[in-house]
Design a protein around this motif. Sequence first.
Motif, PDB file in Angstrom:
ATOM      1  N   THR A  89       8.554   7.739  -4.741  1.00 57.58           N
ATOM      2  CA  THR A  89       9.571   9.028  -4.727  1.00 57.58           C
ATOM      3  C   THR A  89      10.418   8.308  -5.914  1.00 57.58           C
ATOM      4  N   GLU A  90      10.992   7.322  -6.125  1.00 62.53           N
ATOM      5  CA  GLU A  90      12.058   6.778  -6.909  1.00 62.53           C
ATOM      6  C   GLU A  90      11.566   6.915  -8.347  1.00 62.53           C
ATOM      7  N   SER A  91      10.189   6.286  -8.413  1.00 63.05           N
ATOM      8  CA  SER A  91       9.690   6.432  -9.812  1.00 63.05           C
ATOM      9  C   SER A  91       9.331   7.770 -10.080  1.00 63.05           C
ATOM     10  N   ARG A 130       8.548   5.644   4.347  1.00 61.74           N
ATOM     11  CA  ARG A 130       8.403   4.352   4.555  1.00 61.74           C
ATOM     12  C   ARG A 130       8.935   3.670   3.080  1.00 61.74           C
ATOM     13  N   PRO A 131       9.315   2.411   2.848  1.00 60.36           N
ATOM     14  CA  PRO A 131       9.643   1.742   1.654  1.00 60.36           C
ATOM     15  C   PRO A 131       8.769   1.909   0.569  1.00 60.36           C
ATOM     16  N   ALA A 132       7.515   1.504   0.853  1.00 60.56           N
ATOM     17  CA  ALA A 132       6.410   1.802  -0.399  1.00 60.56           C
ATOM     18  C   ALA A 132       6.648   3.130  -0.887  1.00 60.56           C
ATOM     19  N   ASN A 133       6.544   4.268  -0.084  1.00 58.20           N
ATOM     20  CA  ASN A 133       6.522   5.607  -0.382  1.00 58.20           C
ATOM     21  C   ASN A 133       7.873   6.043  -1.174  1.00 58.20           C
ATOM     22  N   ARG A 134       9.010   5.439  -0.593  1.00 61.32           N
ATOM     23  CA  ARG A 134      10.261   5.414  -1.385  1.00 61.32           C
ATOM     24  C   ARG A 134      10.291   5.005  -2.924  1.00 61.32           C
ATOM     25  N   CYS A 175       6.450  14.492  -6.164  1.00 61.29           N
ATOM     26  CA  CYS A 175       7.348  13.446  -5.646  1.00 61.29           C
ATOM     27  C   CYS A 175       7.127  12.373  -4.944  1.00 61.29           C
ATOM     28  N   HIS A 176       5.990  12.788  -4.035  1.00 60.10           N
ATOM     29  CA  HIS A 176       5.516  11.687  -3.156  1.00 60.10           C
ATOM     30  C   HIS A 176       4.138  10.975  -3.300  1.00 60.10           C
ATOM     31  N   THR A 177       3.747  11.040  -4.539  1.00 56.75           N
ATOM     32  CA  THR A 177       2.270  10.354  -5.045  1.00 56.75           C
ATOM     33  C   THR A 177       2.419   9.925  -6.172  1.00 56.75           C
ATOM     34  N   PRO A 178       1.825   8.745  -6.735  1.00 56.52           N
ATOM     35  CA  PRO A 178       1.719   8.484  -8.054  1.00 56.52           C
ATOM     36  C   PRO A 178       1.116   9.285  -9.085  1.00 56.52           C
ATOM     37  N   LEU A 201      -5.344   7.117  -3.368  1.00 56.54           N
ATOM     38  CA  LEU A 201      -5.277   6.140  -2.844  1.00 56.54           C
ATOM     39  C   LEU A 201      -4.085   6.167  -1.830  1.00 56.54           C
ATOM     40  N   ASN A 202      -2.894   6.543  -2.469  1.00 61.76           N
ATOM     41  CA  ASN A 202      -1.631   6.691  -1.727  1.00 61.76           C
ATOM     42  C   ASN A 202      -1.925   7.866  -0.699  1.00 61.76           C
ATOM     43  N   LYS A 203      -2.444   8.986  -1.148  1.00 55.47           N
ATOM     44  CA  LYS A 203      -2.942  10.113  -0.233  1.00 55.47           C
ATOM     45  C   LYS A 203      -3.740   9.745   1.080  1.00 55.47           C
ATOM     46  N   ALA A 204      -4.972   8.826   0.755  1.00 54.67           N
ATOM     47  CA  ALA A 204      -5.751   8.386   1.864  1.00 54.67           C
ATOM     48  C   ALA A 204      -4.888   7.271   2.666  1.00 54.67           C
ATOM     49  N   SER A 205      -3.963   6.644   2.220  1.00 52.46           N
ATOM     50  CA  SER A 205      -3.259   5.596   3.060  1.00 52.46           C
ATOM     51  C   SER A 205      -2.104   6.585   3.989  1.00 52.46           C
ATOM     52  N   ASN A 206      -1.658   7.270   3.176  1.00 52.95           N
ATOM     53  CA  ASN A 206      -0.582   8.263   3.971  1.00 52.95           C
ATOM     54  C   ASN A 206      -1.229   9.101   5.053  1.00 52.95           C
ATOM     55  N   GLY A 207      -2.420   9.508   4.726  1.00 46.22           N
ATOM     56  CA  GLY A 207      -2.983  10.232   5.531  1.00 46.22           C
ATOM     57  C   GLY A 207      -3.439   9.688   6.864  1.00 46.22           C
ATOM     58  N   PHE A 208      -4.095   8.597   6.762  1.00 50.18           N
ATOM     59  CA  PHE A 208      -4.560   7.734   7.813  1.00 50.18           C
ATOM     60  C   PHE A 208      -3.330   7.467   8.626  1.00 50.18           C
TER      61      PHE A 208
END
Length: 183
Positions: A133-135, A126-130, A90-93, A101-108
Amino acid sequence: MRDCEMGLAVCTTVATVFRVSSASRTLLAVALGLALGSAIGIGGYTFAYAKGAAYLQDDPAACANCHIMTEQYDGWRKSSHHAVATCNDCHTPAALVPKYLNKASNGFWHSFYFTTGTFPDPIRIRPANRQVTESACRNCHASLVESIETPHADSLQCLTCHNSVGHPEGSGNPELIHQEVER
């Protein structure tokens, strides 16, 4: 003779400059090596201490390594999505490179906000992560989404109504939901 003396003076001056420059380069290389070694050492220690390797896997328990996520993890374990989806679903592409890349950004950013104590409590998406999740919602529930799509589908968001799916009731981002309902 004068030309030879001038040439010798220039050669002597150039040699002096190169010696100083060489010493400066050596000092700069040592300083850079120490800084880089320190960054790698501290980063490696932090990665090991924070169980960073766990975040490279698909185990939802890794998300609960940080106590701020315990409520979300417990909510997921009790939800209907527990049997069919992990946090990453649900939370990563879905694609490999965007996922990491998403995991690295969120982890940081999770580490940064947790270390500085500036995270919202309860934690908010956050809006980008939302959007990620929407996708994911639309991917898994494509047949259902297709049957309820309207001409204004671009403004219709799953999380407007289903903001607590997989998490404790009310744990969605009420500010974003309020903004969306007002549109």
